[in-house]
Design a protein around this motif. Structure first.
Motif, PDB file in Angstrom:
ATOM      1  N   ASN A 254     -16.256  13.660  29.574  1.00 51.29           N
ATOM      2  CA  ASN A 254     -16.325  14.984  30.159  1.00 51.29           C
ATOM      3  C   ASN A 254     -17.722  15.375  30.660  1.00 51.29           C
ATOM      4  N   SER A 255     -18.345  14.501  31.405  1.00 53.00           N
ATOM      5  CA  SER A 255     -19.697  14.842  31.865  1.00 53.00           C
ATOM      6  C   SER A 255     -19.675  15.226  33.334  1.00 53.00           C
ATOM      7  N   VAL A 256     -20.630  16.058  33.719  1.00 48.20           N
ATOM      8  CA  VAL A 256     -20.723  16.444  35.124  1.00 48.20           C
ATOM      9  C   VAL A 256     -21.313  15.273  35.905  1.00 48.20           C
ATOM     10  N   ILE A 257     -22.424  14.769  35.405  1.00 44.04           N
ATOM     11  CA  ILE A 257     -23.078  13.623  36.045  1.00 44.04           C
ATOM     12  C   ILE A 257     -22.821  12.387  35.189  1.00 44.04           C
ATOM     13  N   THR A 258     -22.334  11.319  35.816  1.00 44.54           N
ATOM     14  CA  THR A 258     -22.070  10.088  35.079  1.00 44.54           C
ATOM     15  C   THR A 258     -23.293   9.184  35.095  1.00 44.54           C
ATOM     16  N   GLY A 259     -23.962   9.134  36.213  1.00 46.72           N
ATOM     17  CA  GLY A 259     -25.122   8.246  36.301  1.00 46.72           C
ATOM     18  C   GLY A 259     -25.997   8.581  37.498  1.00 46.72           C
ATOM     19  N   ILE A 260     -27.184   7.960  37.511  1.00 48.74           N
ATOM     20  CA  ILE A 260     -28.155   8.221  38.580  1.00 48.74           C
ATOM     21  C   ILE A 260     -28.546   6.885  39.217  1.00 48.74           C
ATOM     22  N   ALA A 261     -28.542   6.857  40.544  1.00 54.60           N
ATOM     23  CA  ALA A 261     -28.982   5.644  41.251  1.00 54.60           C
ATOM     24  C   ALA A 261     -30.121   6.030  42.191  1.00 54.60           C
ATOM     25  N   ASN A 262     -30.767   5.023  42.727  1.00 57.93           N
ATOM     26  CA  ASN A 262     -31.978   5.293  43.483  1.00 57.93           C
ATOM     27  C   ASN A 262     -32.169   4.249  44.581  1.00 57.93           C
ATOM     28  N   MET A 263     -32.592   4.713  45.738  1.00 58.42           N
ATOM     29  CA  MET A 263     -32.861   3.781  46.838  1.00 58.42           C
ATOM     30  C   MET A 263     -34.256   4.063  47.394  1.00 58.42           C
ATOM     31  N   ASN A 264     -35.128   3.059  47.292  1.00 62.13           N
ATOM     32  CA  ASN A 264     -36.480   3.232  47.839  1.00 62.13           C
ATOM     33  C   ASN A 264     -36.491   2.851  49.318  1.00 62.13           C
ATOM     34  N   ASN A 343     -17.633  12.136  38.895  1.00 60.24           N
ATOM     35  CA  ASN A 343     -16.383  12.760  39.346  1.00 60.24           C
ATOM     36  C   ASN A 343     -16.334  14.223  38.917  1.00 60.24           C
ATOM     37  N   GLY A 344     -17.179  14.585  37.909  1.00 60.40           N
ATOM     38  CA  GLY A 344     -17.179  15.955  37.390  1.00 60.40           C
ATOM     39  C   GLY A 344     -17.969  16.946  38.235  1.00 60.40           C
ATOM     40  N   ILE A 345     -18.641  16.469  39.283  1.00 59.24           N
ATOM     41  CA  ILE A 345     -19.496  17.384  40.062  1.00 59.24           C
ATOM     42  C   ILE A 345     -18.691  18.466  40.769  1.00 59.24           C
ATOM     43  N   LYS A 346     -17.551  18.029  41.329  1.00 62.22           N
ATOM     44  CA  LYS A 346     -16.797  18.999  42.145  1.00 62.22           C
ATOM     45  C   LYS A 346     -16.342  20.188  41.273  1.00 62.22           C
ATOM     46  N   ASP A 347     -16.388  21.321  41.868  1.00 62.10           N
ATOM     47  CA  ASP A 347     -15.951  22.562  41.208  1.00 62.10           C
ATOM     48  C   ASP A 347     -16.850  23.037  40.073  1.00 62.10           C
ATOM     49  N   VAL A 348     -17.948  22.322  39.771  1.00 62.92           N
ATOM     50  CA  VAL A 348     -18.838  22.806  38.706  1.00 62.92           C
ATOM     51  C   VAL A 348     -20.018  23.517  39.365  1.00 62.92           C
ATOM     52  N   PRO A 349     -20.149  24.818  39.133  1.00 63.24           N
ATOM     53  CA  PRO A 349     -21.250  25.525  39.783  1.00 63.24           C
ATOM     54  C   PRO A 349     -22.584  25.217  39.103  1.00 63.24           C
ATOM     55  N   GLY A 350     -23.652  25.339  39.855  1.00 62.52           N
ATOM     56  CA  GLY A 350     -24.980  25.282  39.238  1.00 62.52           C
ATOM     57  C   GLY A 350     -25.606  23.904  39.121  1.00 62.52           C
ATOM     58  N   VAL A 351     -24.916  22.855  39.621  1.00 52.71           N
ATOM     59  CA  VAL A 351     -25.491  21.509  39.465  1.00 52.71           C
ATOM     60  C   VAL A 351     -26.760  21.384  40.317  1.00 52.71           C
ATOM     61  N   MET A 352     -26.647  21.833  41.563  1.00 50.96           N
ATOM     62  CA  MET A 352     -27.822  21.757  42.441  1.00 50.96           C
ATOM     63  C   MET A 352     -28.952  22.622  41.875  1.00 50.96           C
ATOM     64  N   ALA A 353     -28.595  23.762  41.307  1.00 52.69           N
ATOM     65  CA  ALA A 353     -29.627  24.652  40.740  1.00 52.69           C
ATOM     66  C   ALA A 353     -30.381  23.935  39.618  1.00 52.69           C
ATOM     67  N   THR A 354     -29.661  23.199  38.771  1.00 50.34           N
ATOM     68  CA  THR A 354     -30.313  22.455  37.676  1.00 50.34           C
ATOM     69  C   THR A 354     -31.264  21.402  38.247  1.00 50.34           C
ATOM     70  N   ILE A 355     -30.800  20.732  39.306  1.00 51.62           N
ATOM     71  CA  ILE A 355     -31.642  19.689  39.920  1.00 51.62           C
ATOM     72  C   ILE A 355     -32.946  20.310  40.432  1.00 51.62           C
ATOM     73  N   LEU A 356     -32.795  21.417  41.154  1.00 52.06           N
ATOM     74  CA  LEU A 356     -33.977  22.059  41.743  1.00 52.06           C
ATOM     75  C   LEU A 356     -34.917  22.547  40.640  1.00 52.06           C
ATOM     76  N   LYS A 357     -34.342  23.125  39.591  1.00 49.37           N
ATOM     77  CA  LYS A 357     -35.151  23.646  38.487  1.00 49.37           C
ATOM     78  C   LYS A 357     -35.920  22.498  37.802  1.00 49.37           C
ATOM     79  N   THR A 358     -35.201  21.413  37.540  1.00 50.37           N
ATOM     80  CA  THR A 358     -35.826  20.270  36.861  1.00 50.37           C
ATOM     81  C   THR A 358     -36.986  19.707  37.674  1.00 50.37           C
ATOM     82  N   LEU A 359     -36.742  19.476  38.957  1.00 52.74           N
ATOM     83  CA  LEU A 359     -37.781  18.837  39.759  1.00 52.74           C
ATOM     84  C   LEU A 359     -38.963  19.778  39.993  1.00 52.74           C
ATOM     85  N   THR A 360     -38.659  21.044  40.142  1.00 51.42           N
ATOM     86  CA  THR A 360     -39.738  22.015  40.351  1.00 51.42           C
ATOM     87  C   THR A 360     -40.622  22.087  39.103  1.00 51.42           C
ATOM     88  N   LYS A 361     -39.948  22.105  37.939  1.00 55.46           N
ATOM     89  CA  LYS A 361     -40.678  22.155  36.656  1.00 55.46           C
ATOM     90  C   LYS A 361     -41.627  20.952  36.529  1.00 55.46           C
TER      91      LYS A 361
END
Ligand code: ADP
Ligand code: ASP
Ligand code: MG
Length: 407
Positions: A254-264, A343-361
């Motif tokens: 039941n997680s919103v984000i399952t994993g993180i990937a990265n492309m340089n 798969n949990g991202i859809k319909d969950v509010p505030g995910v982008m807000a958390t990302i912005l808050k984390t990176l800004t911090k």
């Protein structure tokens, strides 16, 4: 007959000690009543004598670019060596095996050398070998054209070999053995406390792989998904149960984000209307890029500007094209595209807000964002990408999310 495809990556077959661990996995499969089909990659990584990158370093840039067919012939050698060496290991334990080229195992491709597509798999060769209770040991990453030229399937393509054979033979499962415990919440080389994902859906792994998680080839996931064959990613070096990839994953986590990937190696391009006043080419720029086979992503179109990213290796053709069209642009070199997938991202509010808050911090500048049903991307400068991934991993509680029980 219960068939299992067992694919062993480069680090799994790199030393005699590791090849003995490979042998154990094959014997275990046999003990459990499976007929194994073994697929191997070239031994080791860059710098090791028979690794694909080492072989490639024998050729100069111009030859490689203008002789794709010959380059494929050289690149295929690493896997061929592994095949015979692994067959030798089996032989030492009195196990009958048959080392095979990709083509000899029935994999027929088109002639798109360097990134060939499989057009047919003829199982006529493999089935009699399996019926005789012998183990086929197939060279991964390669096939053959209808007129007999060896091709390669694109970097990381041994995973594709495993899944294409699994699908053709209607295997019961496909096991991908590598040097990590399975699919993790992030690349463990970047995030030290990344956790193992025990069960995950095909589409999430596809997205992680497509967005840069090198642990498995996205095309391999697609093939396994189409045939609905369970795909398991495991560590050759231990007995951890690994990651099971199937249709639904496991909703219990039941997680919103399952994993993180990265492309340089991304370059952000900014083309503004003001800089190109009166130049009608400005309005067709995205089409023209497509026609010139320059792929772009993170595309944001505004009334007065267009922003997108390209891969660094396409920057020279891109800049030539822009010069020919007399289009002015600015660019930000050395960017990384971070993808948060779930798969949990859809319909969950505030995910982008958390990302912005984390990176800004963390004091990390966000150059661009985009989102879809299952993925949110942010573009950052590459020097801050490791800090960004670690902070996001922490704030989305991906540490210790799933526990791997090692036995
Ligand atoms: P192989 O030679 O076995 O095919 P690869 O180097 O292609 O191995 O893939 C395994 C590597 O993928 C790991 O060593 C790990 O650093 C990297 N990797 C990237 N993202 C992930 C992830 N999300 N989970 C696990 N491994 C990952
Ligand atoms: N040896 C090939 C590569 O390095 C294929 C593979 O490892 O899957 O890309
Ligand atoms: Mg690989």
């Amino acid at each position: 007959m219960k068939i299992v495809i067992q694919k062993f990556g480069g680090t799994s077959v790199s030393t005699e000690e590791r090849r003995l661990l490979v042998l154990e996995k094959i014997l275990d499969a046999k003990k459990n009543g499976y007929s194994p089909v073994v697929v191997v990659s070239a031994m080791g990584r860059k710098g090791d004598p028979y690794a694909t990158d080492t072989l490639l370093s024998l050729l100069d840039k111009h030859f490689k670019e203008s002789n794709l067919q010959a380059t494929d012939l050289l690149m295929s050698c690493g896997e061929i060596i592994s095949t015979v060496v692994m067959s030798n290991e089996l032989n030492k334990r009195c196990i009958d095996s048959v080392p095979l080229l990709g083509g000899q195992s029935g994999i027929i491709t088109d002639n798109n050398f360097g990134k060939a597509s499989v057009i047919n798999v003829d199982t006529k060769k493999l089935l009699p070998i399996l019926n005789e209770k012998k183990i086929p040991v197939v060279a991964g990453f390669q096939g053959i054209t209808e007129d007999g030229y060896i091709t390669t399937l694109g970097r990381g393509g041994s995973d594709v070999t495993a899944c294409i054979l699994g699908s053709a033979l209607n295997a019961n499962k496909i096991e991908i053995y590598t040097d990590v415990d399975g699919i993790m919440t992030a690349d463990p080389r970047i995030v030290k406390n990344a956790s193992l994902i025990k069960e995950i859906s095909y589409n999430e792994v596809f997205e992680l792989a497509y967005q840069g998680a090198k642990v498995i080839h996205p095309r391999a996931v697609e093939i396994a998904a189409k045939s609905n064959i369970p795909l398991v990613v495991k560590n050759t070096l231990n007995h951890c149960s690994g990651t099971i990839i199937n249709k639904d994953g496991n909703e219990k986590y039941n997680s919103v984000i399952t994993g993180i990937a990265n492309m340089n190696n991304r370059v952000q391009i900014n083309v503004s209307l003001a800089d190109n006043d009166g130049n009608s080419n400005y309005f067709n720029i995205l089409n023209t890029l497509g026609e010139n086979k320059i792929s772009i992503d993170l595309i944001n179109v505004f009334p007065n500007k267009k922003i997108f990213t390209i891969n660094k290796n396409q920057f020279i053709p891109f800049s030539i094209m822009m010069k020919n069209l007399n289009i002015k642009y600015s660019y930000e070199d050395n960017c990384s595209k971070i993808a948060l997938i779930g798969n949990g991202i859809k319909d969950v509010p505030g995910v982008m807000a958390t990302i912005l808050k984390t990176l800004t911090k963390e004091g990390i500048e966000i150059l661009q964002t985009a989102d879809s049903n299952t993925t949110i991307w942010c573009l950052v400068k590459t020097p801050s990408s490791v800090a960004a991934i670690n902070a996001l991993h922490r704030d989305f509680n991906l540490e210790n999310k799933y526990n791997c029980i090692k036995d």
